[in-house]
Design an enzyme around this catalytic site. Sequence first.
Site, short mmCIF file in Angstrom:
data_model
loop_
_atom_site.label_atom_id
_atom_site.label_comp_id
_atom_site.label_asym_id
_atom_site.label_seq_id
_atom_site.Cartn_x
_atom_site.Cartn_y
_atom_site.Cartn_z
CB VAL A 120 -0.93 0.02 1.23
CG1 VAL A 120 -1.67 1.34 1.33
CG2 VAL A 120 -1.93 -1.13 1.16
CB SER A 121 0.84 4.31 0.23
OG SER A 121 1.21 5.65 0.09
#
Length: 292
Positions: A120-121
């Site tokens: 994520v990210s």
Amino acid sequence: MTKTTKASKGAKGKASKADKSAAPIYTMETIDGRTLRVARWLNGKGDKTSILFFNGIGANIEAIAPFAEMLSDRDFITFDMPGVGESPDPIIPYNAIMMARIANMILDKFDFDNVDVLGVSWGGAMAQQFALQYGKRVNNLILIATSAGMIMMPGNPKALVKMADPRRYIDPEFMSKHFITLYGGSDDGKGDHISRVKPPSKMGYFYQLGAMMGWTSAPFLPFMKIPTLIMMGGDDQIVPVSNGQFLEFLIPNSELFVIADGGHLFMLSHAEESIKKIKSFLSQEYMSKKAA
């Protein structure tokens, strides 16, 4: 445009006899000279590939614990980056290549063989680096709210300024006040998320920022054949959806899935929809490998 994935090389992670209610096992591990807190959810029965997860910048294991629990049919492993959560501060700086190597050593230590990799990210960049560096042990790749690195399309300047401010982790009131400006989308799940966050140290946060300085996966992604699901929020203020479109363009065997009204943390605000898509993607790959 959605591209069709193909079956990946079949291999399984370590089989576990634990039931679906298994609690995470936390251990402190010294790997390649760095001490890190590692968490494992041993929920699988050995018939599905285990998951290696890379978290967002400054985010501790507890912040993504609900995500691991929603994928309760698979073994799941992740760790706190140096200076984040319960991992001690880094003594020297590190980069993505080093941390991918450490993640690979962690998998070896706990006898995880091939894995599905999620990020994520900031962790999406780490997931790409790991897949490029250790592709032979990666069955599927899921990239969530992320980009190809330094050539990314920048987000809203107001959001980026607040993202660089460690107060978003240190001060719950600051996080709550600026949640929508920072992440976009809705504030569903905001309270639960804030309650799970433990502030990283200043050194840990800035070393983690520095680890991706100058990094990009763009020249290498066209040669990666791993089936890849790219998930983006249409209202992401930090990583605009155009970055997901660019990743889909670069990765030959990829599919782009956009939650139109989702922000950067759409995994919280649209948890059911997100998990449904992830399970569908992984199940399709699993079933195609079984058929082969």
